[in-house]
Design an enzyme around this catalytic site. Structure first.
Site, PDB file in Angstrom:
ATOM      1  N   ASP A  52       0.843  -1.201   0.000  1.00 33.38           N
ATOM      2  CA  ASP A  52       0.000   0.000   0.000  1.00 33.38           C
ATOM      3  C   ASP A  52       0.876   1.247   0.000  1.00 33.38           C
ATOM      4  O   ASP A  52       1.438   1.632   1.029  1.00 33.38           O
ATOM      5  CB  ASP A  52      -0.899  -0.020   1.238  1.00 33.38           C
ATOM      6  CG  ASP A  52      -1.761   1.237   1.371  1.00 33.38           C
ATOM      7  OD1 ASP A  52      -1.760   2.064   0.440  1.00 33.38           O
ATOM      8  OD2 ASP A  52      -2.423   1.377   2.419  1.00 33.38           O
ATOM      9  N   GLU A 131      31.309   8.209   5.793  1.00 33.42           N
ATOM     10  CA  GLU A 131      31.751   8.009   7.177  1.00 33.42           C
ATOM     11  C   GLU A 131      30.645   8.506   8.092  1.00 33.42           C
ATOM     12  O   GLU A 131      30.473   9.711   8.272  1.00 33.42           O
ATOM     13  CB  GLU A 131      33.040   8.793   7.447  1.00 33.42           C
ATOM     14  CG  GLU A 131      34.219   8.389   6.568  1.00 33.42           C
ATOM     15  CD  GLU A 131      35.428   9.286   6.783  1.00 33.42           C
ATOM     16  OE1 GLU A 131      35.307  10.303   7.501  1.00 33.42           O
ATOM     17  OE2 GLU A 131      36.491   8.971   6.233  1.00 33.42           O
ATOM     18  N   GLU A 133      29.080   9.098  11.576  1.00 36.59           N
ATOM     19  CA  GLU A 133      29.321   9.190  13.017  1.00 36.59           C
ATOM     20  C   GLU A 133      27.999   9.015  13.760  1.00 36.59           C
ATOM     21  O   GLU A 133      26.924   9.266  13.209  1.00 36.59           O
ATOM     22  CB  GLU A 133      29.958  10.542  13.345  1.00 36.59           C
ATOM     23  CG  GLU A 133      31.333  10.714  12.708  1.00 36.59           C
ATOM     24  CD  GLU A 133      31.801  12.147  12.650  1.00 36.59           C
ATOM     25  OE1 GLU A 133      33.026  12.369  12.596  1.00 36.59           O
ATOM     26  OE2 GLU A 133      30.936  13.064  12.645  1.00 36.59           O
ATOM     27  N   GLU A 215      34.781   9.008  18.887  1.00 42.44           N
ATOM     28  CA  GLU A 215      34.918  10.280  18.185  1.00 42.44           C
ATOM     29  C   GLU A 215      35.121  11.424  19.190  1.00 42.44           C
ATOM     30  O   GLU A 215      35.173  11.209  20.390  1.00 42.44           O
ATOM     31  CB  GLU A 215      33.710  10.536  17.280  1.00 42.44           C
ATOM     32  CG  GLU A 215      33.976  10.305  15.789  1.00 42.44           C
ATOM     33  CD  GLU A 215      35.033  11.225  15.207  1.00 42.44           C
ATOM     34  OE1 GLU A 215      35.417  12.223  15.870  1.00 42.44           O
ATOM     35  OE2 GLU A 215      35.501  10.963  14.078  1.00 42.44           O
ATOM     36  N   GLU A 222      32.629   6.155  15.855  1.00 44.73           N
ATOM     37  CA  GLU A 222      32.650   6.001  14.404  1.00 44.73           C
ATOM     38  C   GLU A 222      33.229   4.642  14.052  1.00 44.73           C
ATOM     39  O   GLU A 222      34.176   4.172  14.699  1.00 44.73           O
ATOM     40  CB  GLU A 222      33.472   7.096  13.729  1.00 44.73           C
ATOM     41  CG  GLU A 222      33.488   6.983  12.202  1.00 44.73           C
ATOM     42  CD  GLU A 222      34.295   8.072  11.521  1.00 44.73           C
ATOM     43  OE1 GLU A 222      34.850   7.803  10.433  1.00 44.73           O
ATOM     44  OE2 GLU A 222      34.392   9.180  12.077  1.00 44.73           O
ATOM     45  N   HIS A 271      30.811  12.300   6.249  1.00 47.12           N
ATOM     46  CA  HIS A 271      31.797  12.706   5.245  1.00 47.12           C
ATOM     47  C   HIS A 271      31.731  11.726   4.082  1.00 47.12           C
ATOM     48  O   HIS A 271      31.665  10.520   4.287  1.00 47.12           O
ATOM     49  CB  HIS A 271      33.202  12.719   5.846  1.00 47.12           C
ATOM     50  CG  HIS A 271      33.316  13.521   7.102  1.00 47.12           C
ATOM     51  ND1 HIS A 271      34.298  13.308   8.047  1.00 47.12           N
ATOM     52  CD2 HIS A 271      32.550  14.538   7.575  1.00 47.12           C
ATOM     53  CE1 HIS A 271      34.149  14.162   9.043  1.00 47.12           C
ATOM     54  NE2 HIS A 271      33.082  14.915   8.788  1.00 47.12           N
ATOM     55  N   ARG A 341      40.713  20.158   7.406  1.00 46.50           N
ATOM     56  CA  ARG A 341      39.375  19.736   7.807  1.00 46.50           C
ATOM     57  C   ARG A 341      38.416  20.896   8.043  1.00 46.50           C
ATOM     58  O   ARG A 341      37.269  20.691   8.417  1.00 46.50           O
ATOM     59  CB  ARG A 341      39.468  18.858   9.055  1.00 46.50           C
ATOM     60  CG  ARG A 341      39.948  17.442   8.743  1.00 46.50           C
ATOM     61  CD  ARG A 341      40.162  16.610  10.006  1.00 46.50           C
ATOM     62  NE  ARG A 341      40.262  15.185   9.686  1.00 46.50           N
ATOM     63  CZ  ARG A 341      41.343  14.595   9.198  1.00 46.50           C
ATOM     64  NH1 ARG A 341      42.429  15.306   8.980  1.00 46.50           N
ATOM     65  NH2 ARG A 341      41.348  13.300   8.941  1.00 46.50           N
ATOM     66  N   GLU A 359      36.984  14.259  -0.598  1.00 47.40           N
ATOM     67  CA  GLU A 359      36.087  14.056   0.546  1.00 47.40           C
ATOM     68  C   GLU A 359      35.275  15.329   0.781  1.00 47.40           C
ATOM     69  O   GLU A 359      35.843  16.391   1.021  1.00 47.40           O
ATOM     70  CB  GLU A 359      36.901  13.736   1.802  1.00 47.40           C
ATOM     71  CG  GLU A 359      36.064  13.657   3.075  1.00 47.40           C
ATOM     72  CD  GLU A 359      36.894  13.699   4.349  1.00 47.40           C
ATOM     73  OE1 GLU A 359      36.326  13.486   5.427  1.00 47.40           O
ATOM     74  OE2 GLU A 359      38.110  13.980   4.258  1.00 47.40           O
ATOM     75  N   ARG A 361      32.823  17.138   3.302  1.00 52.79           N
ATOM     76  CA  ARG A 361      32.667  16.979   4.748  1.00 52.79           C
ATOM     77  C   ARG A 361      31.382  17.576   5.305  1.00 52.79           C
ATOM     78  O   ARG A 361      31.107  17.455   6.489  1.00 52.79           O
ATOM     79  CB  ARG A 361      33.871  17.610   5.462  1.00 52.79           C
ATOM     80  CG  ARG A 361      35.176  16.901   5.139  1.00 52.79           C
ATOM     81  CD  ARG A 361      36.374  17.581   5.797  1.00 52.79           C
ATOM     82  NE  ARG A 361      36.260  17.684   7.240  1.00 52.79           N
ATOM     83  CZ  ARG A 361      36.513  16.701   8.099  1.00 52.79           C
ATOM     84  NH1 ARG A 361      36.867  15.512   7.640  1.00 52.79           N
ATOM     85  NH2 ARG A 361      36.400  16.892   9.402  1.00 52.79           N
TER      86      ARG A 361
END
Length: 473
Positions: A52, A131, A133, A215, A222, A271, A341, A359, A361
């Site tokens: 449904d 990644e 967390e 973390e 993580e 990330h 970062r 990457e 972030r």
């Protein structure tokens, strides 16, 4: 791993399966399931299962509610939590009225994005390495009423428990503290065995893990999961969330991937490492900045240019934007750099061409992984097609820049609210509609769903902090 319906049936018999559990993902990213006893499932059953569609939020009207689940034989795994042997099968959704893959099925949208990549001739495979967390709390209390807005999280690791009498135990005083969780050994890290149990369970269902650690935030962890193709990676996010939440439940804990549950401490990100390949060659490897190719830099330029638009899918909750604040390793400045970062796009230090990747972030786990990965891919492909220059890399600590400095440098930032992200998405939706990957109907449905279920309810509720600032006005 099965290749077709016959192999699924054979696998079920070999493993003495008692139940099949067919699962699919809604717009928000939540998993739904329906179970069948093994005796009621044959090869023909796996061609399509009725359900449904009107009972799933923002999907079908009641007068056109009949839909079909199309099982994917390549996606099966044994459920590690059920009392009886159960085989989980990922499903796509089929629209019987249009006789096509359902345009509101996130997994089908993700498949459309991969199909579009191949049609462009740019590449034949895109890899994602998310990644995710998460927090492991001891409990949550929450109230939402006309006269009260309240929540309280509990964790034995919480610095707020430094003076508390611990029931049935002593207060050891060993705690990571705010931003102190990366990454001391036990007893400061109190979740070693719980994370180990999560990892063992992930391996039971065929997932490969590598790094496992506490973390930065208190009660935060993580577990690194091996990258995969876009669909594999999104499927793995769903499996990871399922395992983390259920193992935590078994241990008497509660797990959350919520972006920002604790004020003043780091939040949960997702990330996303990405690269495009063709004929077995990594197209992101080259002789440019940090060993990237021009194609990779253009891909990065596309994601950064459309970052405010992509955010509607990668940072999909009102809570997402509480995480994107300077000082908490959650970059909101749309720039790129090597190993930095504080930039939204980071170029990890790697050895070898195969490992070259970018990457991003800013995404978080409130995103539907199928929609988030598809949106990132579409933005990156637009960057390649239009040769978008990402500009110069930013090597400085971007968290230290003032708002005036950010403006002077002409650096774009992520949206500050979900409303802003949705409005940018509507203005820039054409990049998602290429190849009919995201249809206009889906985009309008997504907009309405987010406004009705999150944006307007959140905007209309007074916040406890407002009573501190405004009550005596």
């Amino acid at each position: 791993m099965a290749k077709n319906a016959a192999e699924v049936i054979a696998f079920a018999k070999a493993n003495k399966i008692l139940f099949y559990d067919f699962r699919f993902t809604d717009i928000k990213g939540a998993w739904h399931h329906v179970s069948y006893h093994v005796d009621s499932v044959e090869e023909d059953t796996l061609k399509g299962l009725p359900f449904d569609g009107s009972s799933i939020p923002a999907w079908q009207p009641i007068h056109k509610s009949d839909m079909q689940l199309i099982p994917d034989p390549t996606s099966i795994f044994l459920d590690p939590f059920t009392a009886d042997p159960t085989l989980v099968v990922f499903c796509d959704v089929w629209d019987i009225y249009k006789n096509q893959a359902y345009e509101k099925c996130p997994r089908s949208i993700a498949k459309n994005a991969v199909k579009y990549l191949k049609e462009t001739g740019i590449g034949d495979t895109v890899y994602f390495g998310p990644e995710n967390e998460f927090f492991l709390f001891d409990g949550l209390k929450v109230r939402d009423a006309i006269n009260i807005q309240y929540y309280e999280l509990e964790s034995s690791e919480g610095i707020w428990n430094s003076h508390t009498d611990m029931p049935g135990s002593i207060n050891t005083g060993h705690r990571p503290g705010t931003k102190g969780g990366y990454f001391p050994v036990a007893p400061v890290d109190s979740q070693v065995d719980l994370r180990a149990d999560i990892v063992k369970t992930l391996h039971k269902i065929g997932m490969e893990t590598f790094v496992v650690h506490h973390e930065v935030a208190q009660a935060q962890g993580e577990i690194g999961v091996k990258f995969g193709t876009l669909i594999e990676a999104a499927d793995n996010v769903q499996k990871l969330k399922y395992v983390v939440k259920n193992v935590a439940h078994k241990w008497g804990k509660t797990a959350t991937f919520m972006p920002k549950p604790l004020y003043g401490d780091n939040g949960n990100g997702m990330h996303c490492h990405q690269s495009i390949w063709k004929d077995g060659k990594n197209l992101f490897a080259g002789n440019g900045y940090q060993g990237l190719s021009e194609l990779a830099l253009n891909y990065t330029g596309g994601v950064l240019k459309h970052g405010k638009t992509v955010a509607a899918f990668t940072n999909a909750s009102t809570n997402s934007y509480k995480r994107l604040l300077p000082g908490f390793e959650a970059p909101a400045i749309l720039a790129y750099s090597a190993q930095n970062r504080s930039a939204c796009a980071r170029i990890p230090f790697v050895s070898g061409e195969k490992a070259k990747r970018v990457e991003f972030r800013f995404p978080d786990s409130s995103a539907n992984p199928y929609l988030a990965f598809a949106a990132l891919l579409m933005a990156g492909l637009d960057g390649i097609q239009n040769k978008i220059d990402p500009g110069p890399p930013r090597e400085e600590d971007l968290f230290e820049l003032s708002l005036d400095e950010i403006r002077e440098k002409g650096i774009q930032q992520m949206p500050h609210t979900l409303r802003e992200a949705i409005e940018h998405m509507l203005a820039g939706k054409e990049i998602f509609k290429k190849g009919n990957v995201f249809t206009e109907e889906f985009i309008q449905t997504y907009k309405a769903y987010k406004f009705e279920t999150e944006i307007w309810p959140w905007e209309g509720r007074p916040h406890p902090f407002e009573f501190l600032t405004t009550y005596s006005c």
